[in-house]
Design an enzyme around this catalytic site. Sequence first.
Site, PDB file in Angstrom:
ATOM      1  CD  GLU A 119      33.705 -22.003   7.075  1.00 41.46           C
ATOM      2  OE1 GLU A 119      33.513 -21.353   5.591  1.00 41.46           O
ATOM      3  OE2 GLU A 119      32.821 -21.939   7.204  1.00 41.46           O
ATOM      4  CE  LYS A 195      30.784 -21.281   3.239  1.00 39.94           C
ATOM      5  NZ  LYS A 195      31.741 -20.798   4.324  1.00 39.94           N
ATOM      6  CB  CYS A 232      30.598 -22.567   6.366  1.00 39.43           C
ATOM      7  SG  CYS A 232      30.286 -21.935   7.961  1.00 39.43           S
TER       8      CYS A 232
END
Length: 431
Positions: A119, A195, A232
């Site tokens: 990330e 995300k 993540c």
Amino acid sequence: MSDHPEIDSLEGILRKLPVEDQAEAFRILYGNVPAPIELTEAAASLAEQHDFDVAAYAFACAPEQRRAPRRVRVGAIQTRIIEPTDAPIEAQYLAIRDRVATIIEAAAAMGTNVLCTQEAWTMPFAFCTREKQPWVEFAEPVDGPTTRFLAELARRHNMVILSSILERDERHGDTLHNTTVVIGNRGNIIGSHRKNHIPRVGDFNESTYYMEGNTGHPVFATEFGKIGINICYGRHHPLNWLMFGLNGAEIVFNPSATVGALSEPLWPIEARCAAIANSYFSVAINRVGTEHFPNAFTSGDGRAAHHDFGHFYGSSYVAAPDGSRTPGLSRTRDGLIVSEIDLNQCRQVRDSWGFQMTQRLSEYGELLSRAAAPDFEPQIIADPGVDISSGRGSALPSAGRALHHVSPRALGSAPTQQITYVGDEEGSRKE
């Protein structure tokens, strides 16, 4: 922020066991551990010359009579930052970029078809500081300099590259997003994904910079399989993993940046559980090292101000639909992991376990729709003798209350007498 030295890896500890016990220990922890693949001379030479690790494995898959194998090599890169965080932004960026470019060459030498970065790989993970400057200067458009740089490598090596960046959306007010760009093996941009879940825990102050993404749960159909990207913090949300599976993902990458004090006990479990539950391969990727920042910051937990996030513990790994997984990369060193997988295994595991056949989506879909409504009432069946209004069950006062109990009937016996116990104010006589 701990002063003790970091261990290199859990696997290093396991390898201290007697030789006769190691295989069984790995089997219990990791399932059918994939077989090591011999490194090519070029990959081994690059790793030695530039001081990073390379690990390669091949997952077993049963041959089929009516489908040819669909073998693919997937890879993941974990790195530390190179320059200190007070160096000029361009110097920091170029140092990381050149380091990753070298590791990409090793991935190409290992025949990697699909490769994913960690990330926000182009920068320090500075979101703990809550400072906008200078960190937002790392942001760039989806088609910015990093994508153009990697596109040339992707075309040269016939490789799909997933590049996780801090995106600046110049068309919509320069808004920032945490985004992974999917670069095709012809050097083309297939698409990007933002995300879905943004943490607000500990030093993960990411909502200071960007909010939840708006790209749904896309699956990118590439020459080397159908790919999802769960960035993540999304790995803590089982429904996020599920949605990529529903959209047909065969491989889901999880580019991450996470520290030991917060999440390390969860790390070996979550991507592996997702692979099992959704019958696809998962690739968990984490950065390494401890990043120190010029200005101290606090965590809102009473601790003194500090200059680092904690130790990013690497440990990147690949998991298969049958629950087997590779050993992890080092907790302290840059590295590349490459795994040969057969995408046919996704269907084989679905046929074997039947998770998709038995998942009853309509049942859960109805409840999820109700749960999202403002007037949602949970389905709770309360014991009439327990007061749950406080949120913690406690027995109601027995005065004035009759508890009726019917003894269970024994097989072949006469009907039992019903006995009623009357409230305490009348004693404990039978009626």
